[in-house]
Design an enzyme around this catalytic site. Sequence first.
Site, PDB file in Angstrom:
ATOM      1  N   HIS A 372       0.827  -1.212   0.000  1.00  0.00           N
ATOM      2  CA  HIS A 372       0.000   0.000   0.000  1.00  0.00           C
ATOM      3  C   HIS A 372       0.858   1.257   0.000  1.00  0.00           C
ATOM      4  O   HIS A 372       2.073   1.225   0.227  1.00  0.00           O
ATOM      5  CB  HIS A 372      -0.948  -0.003   1.208  1.00  0.00           C
ATOM      6  CG  HIS A 372      -0.262   0.065   2.550  1.00  0.00           C
ATOM      7  ND1 HIS A 372      -0.031   1.245   3.207  1.00  0.00           N
ATOM      8  CD2 HIS A 372       0.225  -0.908   3.357  1.00  0.00           C
ATOM      9  CE1 HIS A 372       0.570   1.004   4.363  1.00  0.00           C
ATOM     10  NE2 HIS A 372       0.733  -0.301   4.479  1.00  0.00           N
ATOM     11  N   CYS A 391       2.471  -4.951   7.112  1.00  0.00           N
ATOM     12  CA  CYS A 391       2.212  -4.764   5.687  1.00  0.00           C
ATOM     13  C   CYS A 391       3.382  -4.027   5.034  1.00  0.00           C
ATOM     14  O   CYS A 391       4.290  -3.556   5.701  1.00  0.00           O
ATOM     15  CB  CYS A 391       0.903  -4.013   5.477  1.00  0.00           C
ATOM     16  SG  CYS A 391      -0.553  -5.043   5.803  1.00  0.00           S
TER      17      CYS A 391
END
Length: 485
Positions: A372, A391
């Site tokens: 992301h 992440c």
Amino acid sequence: MHSIIGHSKIGHSKFGTSVALALLLAACNTQPAEQTAGSNASEAAQPAQWSDRTSKQLRDAIAARADHGLDHLPFAASGSDNAALTKQALDFAGALARGATDPAKLYEVYTVPRPDPDLRAGLAAALRADDISGWLNGLAPTDANYKRLSAAYRKLSRQPDGPAPAIAGTGEAIEPNAVDPRIPAIARELVVLDYLPAEGAQGDRYTPAMVAAVRTMQADYGMKPDGLIGNEALAILNMSDLDRARAIAIAMERVRWLDRNPPATRIDVNLAAARLTYWRDGKIVDSRKVVVGEPDTETPQLGSPIFRLVANPTWTVPRSIQKKELASKGAGYLRANNMAWKDGWIVQQPGPKNSLGLVKFDMQNEHAIYLHDTPAKAMFNMVQRQRSHGCVRVEDALGFAEMLARDEGVLDEWHKARATGKETFVKLPRQIPVRMLYHTVLFDEAGEPIVRNDPYGWDDRIGSALGFKAGKALRVKSDAADVGP
């Protein structure tokens, strides 16, 4: 530094590391071992018959196992009969073809695709052909960089046991502007670890540029950033030949874990180096920095595809972050960060403050790990980028999303999705495989293996399983700076 395949130079990293992150990520384009096994199932089912010639070939291959960094493992036969030789051959062949260790047992999570050759059929065919040597030689990776690792390991292994550290300590710290004969070796290690540009490694004076590099390194490892090169700083910079040999043997093992024919179009993320490589049709077309999980919330080693792009994503805060990071925050904090309670969860709405930034690369896995964007752009300027909650944050994620959308033929849909200002999904016509890997050895421009740091301390478990004594595993300081995933 260069990739394990080819010498493409892409990106803008210091001293050429932009493509080096692909080191050990590609695996070689050798034929799968099962293709050497013969295709006749009835023939493969016949009992394997050993001869003096094939027995000697097996003994010779195992005697030369240092070529693969496996000389700390015995691979001993429990006898000299047919069954004992067969078991010994299959054990050694398995180590070459898939690795001597099982990453799924060494790590809580490991889902990267691995080779799965039919070794029994391969052995039967090799015995019929009276050529065990040729069969075994085709099982391990055969690319040029694996051979370089092998050569480096053999050279280091010939050194006397317990070699002295490359940079000797004197008991007194090196102070700024001091002249010291150890400075060139110290500067080289600072360059290898990405703290100092290559042009800064000149002379034997402890220059202001080197002082700044040492201070940054000290801060990363939780030391007092005073710029003095004492015992603690030398512990990071100093690596004995024994340490290097161990790291290179571990690197070869990690390569043996990998599919010999990975997808030609894929994304590889090296968690140890915090770098991403985008392969398109077998060639590296992009390389960029990423921020990955900090040492207490490590990004797992996954094989998981991107199946869609998400424009203007919302972020549903995981329970763990909600309890640890947001439990003490009041309603004012939530409003200021565009967060609100929804169905018992804290949800952050799209916008410039969203922790996912302006794009999310949705992946299929049960661990809620994905790539992301991020509003915390300063983290990409850090050398040690193990700073997230697990992440993977991508440098210039919008530019990367644009690249993927164009390559996959959905650029118009992507532009329209972004223009809505709302969370909008753009499905990719084909999934793009992603491999989250962990490699602590890269190559310099001369093709020599360069041992980098081990931020998660993950080398030790492999080294121990390969029969090595524990080496040093200095971990970066755990201090994620925001609440993002």
